[in-house]
Write an enzyme that holds these catalytic residues in place. Structure first.
Site, PDB file in Angstrom:
ATOM      1  N   ARG A 123      53.632   3.132  -0.136  1.00 37.79           N
ATOM      2  CA  ARG A 123      53.210   3.206   1.274  1.00 37.79           C
ATOM      3  C   ARG A 123      51.861   2.535   1.532  1.00 37.79           C
ATOM      4  NH1 ARG A 123      55.635   8.460   0.743  1.00 37.79           N
ATOM      5  NH2 ARG A 123      57.630   8.514   1.870  1.00 37.79           N
ATOM      6  N   LYS A 182      48.339 -11.145   7.973  1.00 37.00           N
ATOM      7  CA  LYS A 182      49.777 -11.331   8.149  1.00 37.00           C
ATOM      8  C   LYS A 182      50.438 -11.488   6.780  1.00 37.00           C
ATOM      9  CE  LYS A 182      50.425 -13.550  12.648  1.00 37.00           C
ATOM     10  NZ  LYS A 182      50.938 -14.767  13.309  1.00 37.00           N
ATOM     11  N   GLU A 187      46.560 -27.602   9.085  1.00 42.91           N
ATOM     12  CA  GLU A 187      46.083 -26.335   9.639  1.00 42.91           C
ATOM     13  C   GLU A 187      44.612 -26.428  10.041  1.00 42.91           C
ATOM     14  OE1 GLU A 187      47.752 -23.747  10.460  1.00 42.91           O
ATOM     15  OE2 GLU A 187      49.575 -23.637   9.240  1.00 42.91           O
ATOM     16  N   LYS A 246      39.430 -18.620  12.880  1.00 39.93           N
ATOM     17  CA  LYS A 246      40.509 -17.660  12.692  1.00 39.93           C
ATOM     18  C   LYS A 246      39.969 -16.238  12.738  1.00 39.93           C
ATOM     19  CE  LYS A 246      44.717 -16.463  10.511  1.00 39.93           C
ATOM     20  NZ  LYS A 246      45.843 -16.848   9.645  1.00 39.93           N
ATOM     21  N   GLU A 283      48.402  -9.793  17.313  1.00 42.98           N
ATOM     22  CA  GLU A 283      49.025 -10.904  18.024  1.00 42.98           C
ATOM     23  C   GLU A 283      49.693 -10.472  19.329  1.00 42.98           C
ATOM     24  OE1 GLU A 283      52.357 -14.090  16.941  1.00 42.98           O
ATOM     25  OE2 GLU A 283      50.721 -14.123  15.501  1.00 42.98           O
ATOM     26  N   ARG A 314      45.840 -14.268  19.681  1.00 46.64           N
ATOM     27  CA  ARG A 314      46.114 -14.692  18.311  1.00 46.64           C
ATOM     28  C   ARG A 314      47.326 -15.623  18.233  1.00 46.64           C
ATOM     29  NH1 ARG A 314      46.179 -11.110  12.665  1.00 46.64           N
ATOM     30  NH2 ARG A 314      46.685 -12.888  11.324  1.00 46.64           N
ATOM     31  N   ASN A 369      49.529 -20.191  16.402  1.00 47.51           N
ATOM     32  CA  ASN A 369      50.860 -20.722  16.136  1.00 47.51           C
ATOM     33  C   ASN A 369      51.104 -22.082  16.783  1.00 47.51           C
ATOM     34  OD1 ASN A 369      52.152 -18.561  14.551  1.00 47.51           O
ATOM     35  ND2 ASN A 369      51.776 -17.333  16.381  1.00 47.51           N
ATOM     36  N   HIS A 404      53.877 -24.327  15.520  1.00 41.39           N
ATOM     37  CA  HIS A 404      54.749 -23.580  14.624  1.00 41.39           C
ATOM     38  C   HIS A 404      56.172 -23.390  15.177  1.00 41.39           C
ATOM     39  CE1 HIS A 404      51.023 -22.881  12.549  1.00 41.39           C
ATOM     40  NE2 HIS A 404      51.598 -22.129  11.639  1.00 41.39           N
ATOM     41  N   HIS A 457      58.642 -24.657  12.661  1.00 38.63           N
ATOM     42  CA  HIS A 457      59.561 -23.759  11.951  1.00 38.63           C
ATOM     43  C   HIS A 457      61.011 -24.185  12.140  1.00 38.63           C
ATOM     44  CE1 HIS A 457      56.638 -20.074  11.626  1.00 38.63           C
ATOM     45  NE2 HIS A 457      56.398 -21.003  10.724  1.00 38.63           N
ATOM     46  N   HIS A 470      55.232 -26.753   4.672  1.00 33.12           N
ATOM     47  CA  HIS A 470      54.897 -26.025   5.900  1.00 33.12           C
ATOM     48  C   HIS A 470      53.820 -26.752   6.709  1.00 33.12           C
ATOM     49  CE1 HIS A 470      54.114 -22.802   8.698  1.00 33.12           C
ATOM     50  NE2 HIS A 470      52.848 -22.753   8.310  1.00 33.12           N
TER      51      HIS A 470
END
Length: 369
Positions: free
Chosen positions: A122, A144, A186, A228, A238, A242, A246, A249, A253, A267
């Protein structure tokens, strides 16, 4: 010169340390976070062969035991199967909830090890030691963590902040030039999305960053992390701002999905192409000037990165298939497409409910079938 960028998240605040020689200092920097002198390292075969001995020596010199879980390199490891394997091997080490995991590698290792840490008994603390430019400026900061599925990238995951990030600039010396360019995608993204002055600096200094000139590289990495960190502190989960991170992206993606998430398209390369496409789409919708879209494309292309779908694959992509992938993107809401679009260089915004038919028509104009 070492630079420290704080990520101010209250009782979960942590520092991102940027500079050369940090692997040699890892033991002394990590030791204060430990309840007992033991960590588990998660790394991949490539990184471990290059840098594992240096990290192990540093930890052991500080009296820290450091058994390692080594996984195959590549995006395919960031999967349910990869997560199950890493989790089982961590359980076999009999870590308790007071122990700590060190994610030592690029974005795949950071995402996978961070997600495993978030669900191990957990939740267990972890530290990021990113070894690629892309991971240093992006995926290692902000909490993330995720794995990929057959339906898309990063769709199963959790927000789980690290306790510390060590971005050793020296380890970037072993990266291929292709990996450096992918990471640079990036970096320039930060200039495009919210810092025009940084974008202009990158236009003038891209060659120095890509050739790993120490001062230029340190500035590029530290400024990217500062941006960032500022955005993450303002919007950790997000819910709003935030999402600007992206940029590129949603398009990117979709291209990755169509090329199979493999070596055909890294990527960062997908983000580069996606960012250029996002600026051109913005211009086509009258949101930004054609001149700004052209300048953004030129700056990305100058780094040797793809800017058009034809740069990615000689066979045309299917526009309808790309839009289907976009509908599965985690930013999509109630079946509506969400994009990060531009009003200008350094000025982007979250655009919700973008018309899918308009996107498909634009992609056909871009060369998709």
């Amino acid at each position: 010169m070492t630079r420290i960028v704080p990520v101010e998240l209250g009782d979960r605040a942590y520092d991102v340390v940027v500079g050369p020689g940090l692997l040699a200092e890892a033991g002394q920097r990590i030791r204060p976070f430990l309840k007992r002198a033991r960590v588990a390292i998660v790394s991949d075969e490539t990184v471990w062969a290059l840098h594992g001995a240096a990290l192990t020596a540093s930890l052991e010199a500080s009296g820290i035991a450091c058994p390692a879980v080594i996984v195959p390199p590549g995006e395919q490891t960031k999967s349910f199967e990869g997560l199950a394997d890493v989790s089982d091997r961590l359980l076999a080490l009999e870590l308790d909830r007071g122990d700590l995991i060190v994610a030592f590698g690029g974005g795949v290792v950071g995402d996978l090890a961070g997600f495993a840490a978030s669900i191990y008994k957990r939740g267990i603390d972890f530290i990021q030691i990113p070894t690629t430019l892309l991971a240093q400026v992006d995926s290692s900061v902000g909490g993330k963590t995720a794995i990929d599925t057959s339906r898309g990238k990063n769709l199963i995951g959790a927000f789980h902040q690290p306790r510390l990030v060590l971005a050793d600039l020296d380890v970037l010396g072993t990266l291929s030039q292709r990996e450096m360019r992918a990471g640079y995608a990036e970096v320039i993204k930060y200039g495009l999305l919210g810092d025009f002055a940084f974008f202009e600096w990158l236009e003038a200094h891209a060659g120095q960053v890509l050739s790993r000139e120490p001062e230029a590289l340190a500035h590029a990495v530290a400024r990217s992390i500062e941006m960032k960190a500022e955005i993450v502190v303002a919007d950790e989960k997000e819910a709003g701002r935030r999402a600007l991170l992206n940029l590129g992206h949603t398009f990117g993606h979709a291209l990755e999905a169509e090329t199979g998430y493999g070596e055909a398209l890294l990527h960062g390369e997908a983000v580069a192409a996606g960012s250029a496409i996002a600026f051109r789409f913005s211009a086509s919708q009258g949101l930004c000037s054609t001149q700004d879209a052209t300048r953004a494309e030129a700056a990305i292309a100058a780094a040797g990165l793809p800017v058009r779908m034809s740069d990615v694959a000689p066979v045309p992509f299917d526009a309808h298939a790309l839009v289907r992938h976009m509908a599965q993107d985690k930013k999509a809401e109630a079946g509506r497409l969400t994009f990060i679009l531009a009003r200008g260089l350094g000025d982007t915004f979250v655009a919700k409910d973008v018309d899918a038919a308009a996107v498909e028509a634009f992609l056909k104009l871009e060369g998709a079938s």
